[in-house]
Enzyme design. Structure first.
Site, short mmCIF file in Angstrom:
data_model
loop_
_atom_site.label_atom_id
_atom_site.label_comp_id
_atom_site.label_asym_id
_atom_site.label_seq_id
_atom_site.Cartn_x
_atom_site.Cartn_y
_atom_site.Cartn_z
N GLU A 157 -22.55 7.23 -10.64
CA GLU A 157 -22.54 5.75 -10.58
C GLU A 157 -21.65 5.13 -11.66
O GLU A 157 -22.13 4.49 -12.61
CB GLU A 157 -23.97 5.20 -10.68
CG GLU A 157 -24.85 5.62 -9.52
CD GLU A 157 -26.22 4.95 -9.50
OE1 GLU A 157 -26.65 4.48 -10.56
OE2 GLU A 157 -26.85 4.91 -8.44
N GLU B 78 -28.23 9.49 -2.86
CA GLU B 78 -29.57 9.27 -3.41
C GLU B 78 -30.24 8.20 -2.57
O GLU B 78 -29.60 7.24 -2.15
CB GLU B 78 -29.49 8.74 -4.85
CG GLU B 78 -28.89 9.69 -5.85
CD GLU B 78 -28.86 9.08 -7.25
OE1 GLU B 78 -29.52 8.06 -7.50
OE2 GLU B 78 -28.15 9.64 -8.10
C1 GLA Z 1 -29.69 5.87 -9.93
C2 GLA Z 1 -29.26 7.11 -10.68
C3 GLA Z 1 -30.30 8.19 -10.71
C4 GLA Z 1 -31.67 7.61 -10.95
C5 GLA Z 1 -31.95 6.59 -9.88
C6 GLA Z 1 -33.34 6.00 -10.00
O1 GLA Z 1 -29.37 5.91 -8.61
O2 GLA Z 1 -28.08 7.64 -10.15
O3 GLA Z 1 -29.97 9.09 -11.74
O4 GLA Z 1 -31.70 7.02 -12.20
O5 GLA Z 1 -31.05 5.54 -10.01
O6 GLA Z 1 -33.60 5.07 -8.99
#
Ligand code: GLA
Ligand code: GLA
Length: 686
Positions: A170, A318
């Site tokens: 991210e 994710e």
């Molecule tokens: C983000 C991060 C993950 C985790 C999630 C939790 O997407 O990439 O590492 O922290 O949030 O929701």
């Protein structure tokens, strides 16, 4: 001693065998989770993997925060544990995506080299103890990131069980230090060549901003609109360089079958995602609801956005296993809602859906986040629902293999335009993504298939192109739009289009600038609205809200007219349309309410000769389609709280019910149906 070529052949066989057998097992759409073996004693790993296998998990993403385990001391690498984790996963039929750990530098690194830490916008240095503290613009930090990526690639670049790579995690954190500021000035010098050019394009006579030396130029945001837009582009270029260094290190030591991606965050706009995905093999995103429940239209639109980054299938890297830990209220998704989301992703072109995370670490900032097993290592209630999704992905594998969404209509999305509008909203309620959604929603409902593409995407294959708020209109884009219309396309522009040039300067012509002659009309004046304005005409009647432009026809037909309002808008054109070349162009000058947007959409799709992919379905039932060479797969989802029945235009096979033939489907609340049938041709243009 074995004969040399024989040894080589054997080695090759050993490398190929597990790969082909695993690849053969892998379904067309994968179920995954984020697994952190480094957080647990190794003797526990087999049990976790056994539970994953039982849940039909096909892939794990690992290591993206494991730098302190991979390089415990400067230059001392320990990758053996990860090797063992990857091998153990293979024994359970689980493939691996390795994340490079650059979002979480170890304490020794930033302690010894404080220049690798980011500087916050207020001048404070970032600290160890959270993540994303490394500076993406620091040459030294980049070198450390390159080196760890290279080490990982050397070790795993030929590992048959490693199917791909995720760079960082991210992206978005940025550094505001002096060195970065100097890089910005250098970047501007490179781009503009002379200060004269920069001063001219930014109109720096305004407020005595004229620069006589590159070192005088401040670093945005919050300044001259020209500077602000360039700052966003510089930030994009910086992150692109940061990414490229790792991509190059991995490519040099890995097999092309291993993809490289990075996980993005939907509409997050800190950088231009088209630029960053250019050298990636695959786009992926992290799909979180946060508080509340699935907003099907907006979430579907975000899937389509992500698919549009590379104009091909993508991954949900994710997604939330029930609930998160960072929202104002971390409520759980309802029973069935996680499955509803998983199938929505697939319908929109996801080839993997991966849950964050498998199991909660015993400590650390995310103790409360949803998981598939508890910290005790036994399944949570949601585990069964996720296992069902995994079984269904396997059942649907043959049908979904080789398919992807295909649309005849595209919505144009431009970061330049979003940045420019967000920078000067003029009405604080003018959210460019909200405007996009007001177009996307009815189009997706009626056609069941939309692409969202960037300004550089080829357009000729589309029968309809909609550009909701194309505020910044660079010359090359306007040229391609003109060619598109002249060649027979139907272009629909939304409010605020064609106002700015590529430097965020006002176009010397009224909106839509270079497209005025094509349109046969122009914008006379824009008005930010406090109160709704009545609008009526060929599309019926309704309201304009947030924004209204008074248009003037100069050859174009007037489709909607404003009613009584502020005097300036009364009786004036709100929508223009006309034929041009072999095609058509329309300009919608106001933010229209839902009723008018539906009518506008009906009008657009009728003129473009488009039809829904499947046929009409009850309100609240979402249809999406994936097309293969001779087949098409439909995913039907009931997003409502009541049962819904949909009659099919032709009998199809129910993929999740042993291929049973159906001419209608009954969907319970949050129900999902996957259908496969023969691919149908698009009707000819009227
Ligand atoms: C983000 C991060 C993950 C985790 C999630 C939790 O997407 O990439 O590492 O922290 O949030 O929701
Ligand atoms: C103030 C300033 C002007 C201009 C106007 C805009 O009055 O003096 O330069 O910025 O506001 O409303």
């Amino acid at each position: 001693m074995l004969h040399k070529p024989l040894t080589a052949a054997l080695a090759l066989l050993c490398a190929i065998l597990p790969l082909t057998s695993l690849a053969a097992q892998r379904p067309a759409v994968l179920l995954g989770d984020a697994w952190y073996p480094e957080q647990w004693p190794e003797p526990r790993w087999p049990e976790d993997l056994k539970l994953m296998e039982a849940a039909h998990i096909h892939v794990v993403r690992v290591a993206e925060f494991a730098w302190s385990r991979l390089e415990p001391r400067e230059g001392q690498f320990d990758l053996d544990w990860l090797d063992r984790a990857v091998a153990l996963a293979a024994q359970h039929g689980i493939s691996v995506v390795i994340g490079t750990p650059s979002a979480a530098p170890p304490a020794w690194l930033t302690q010894k080299y404080p220049d690798t830490l980011r500087t916050e916008q207020d001048g404070r240095k970032a600290k160890h103890g959270n993540r994303q503290q490394g500076s993406p613009t620091s040459a030294r930090y980049r070198e450390f990131c390159r080196r760890i990526a290279e080490q990982l690639a050397r070790r795993f670049g030929h590992n048959p069980n490693v199917i791909g790579w995720q760079i960082d995690n991210e992206y978005g954190a940025f550094s505001w230090d002096e060195e970065t500021h100097r890089q910005f000035q250098d970047w501007l010098r490179e781009k503009y060549g002379t200060l004269d050019a920069l001063n001219r394009h930014w109109t720096t006579e305004y407020w005595s901003q004229t620069y006589t030396d590159w070192s005088q130029i401040p670093m945005g945001p919050g300044g001259n609109p020209g500077l602000d837009l360039e700052f966003k582009r510089f930030l994009t270029a910086s992150l692109r360089d940061f990414q490229h260094i790792q991509v190059a290190a991995i490519r040099a030591a890995s097999e092309p079958r291993q993809f490289i991606t990075s996980n993005f965050m939907g509409w997050y706009d800190v950088f231009d995602h088209y630029a960053l995905t250019e050298e990636l093999d695959l786009a992926s995103w992290d799909d979180y609801v946060g508080s509340g429940h699935l907003d099907a239209a907006r979430n579907g639109m975000t899937h389509d956005l992500t698919r549009g980054f590379k104009r091909k299938n993508f991954w949900v890297m994710e997604t939330q296993p029930g609930f998160v830990n960072w929202a104002p209220v971390n409520n759980a998704l309802d029973r069935g809602e996680v499955r509803e989301m998983a199938w929505q992703a697939v319908g929109h072109g996801a080839d993997a859906v991966s849950y964050w995370q498998w199991r909660s670490a015993l400590n650390g900032q995310e103790e409360y986040h949803g998981t598939l097993v508890g910290a005790d290592g036994t399944p949570v209630p949601l585990y069964e629902e996720v296992a069902q999704i995994g079984r269904e992905f396997e059942q649907a594998s043959d049908a979904l293999a080789g398919t992807s969404p295909m649309a005849d209509v595209a919505i144009l999305h431009s970061y330049d335009s979003r940045w420019a509008i967000d920078n000067q909203r003029h009405n604080r309620n003018f959210d460019p993504v909200g405007l996009l959604l007001s177009y996307y929603k009815p189009v997706h409902e009626m056609l069941q298939q939309v692409d969202i593409v960037g300004p550089a995407a080829p357009l000729t294959a589309y029968r309809l192109v909609i550009a909701p708020g194309l505020n910044v209109l660079p010359d090359d884009v306007s040229q391609r739009l003109i060619e598109y219309v002249n060649g027979g396309g139907h272009l629909v522009l939304g409010p605020r289009s064609g106002m700015k040039d590529t430097y965020n300067a006002l176009q010397p012509a009224r909106q839509p600038g270079p497209l005025v002659p094509l349109l046969g009309g122009r914008v006379e004046q824009f008005y930010a609205l406090n109160d709704d304005v009545p609008v009526s005409g060929a599309w019926g009647s309704g309201k304009a809200r947030i924004w209204a432009e008074r248009l003037k026809a100069d050859g174009a037909e007037v489709l909607l007219t404003y009613g009584e309002s502020n005097g300036w808008l009364d009786g004036q054109p709100a929508v223009l349309s006309g034929k041009a070349g072999k095609g058509r162009i329309a300009y919608i000058g106001a933010w229209l309410d839902d009723t008018l947007m539906r009518a506008a959409t009906q009008w657009m799709i009728r003129l473009a000769g488009l039809q829904p992919a499947l046929g009409p379905v009850p309100e609240g039932v979402e249809v999406s389609r994936r097309v293969g060479a001779a087949k098409e797969v439909f995913v039907l989802i009931n997003h409502t709280k009541t049962p819904q029945r949909s009659t099919l235009p032709r009998p199809m096979q129910r993929v999740l019910h042993d291929g049973e033939s159906a001419s209608a489907v009954d969907l319970p609340p949050r129900g999902v149906e996957v259908l496969v049938g023969q691919r149908q041709a698009l009707p000819k243009l009227p």
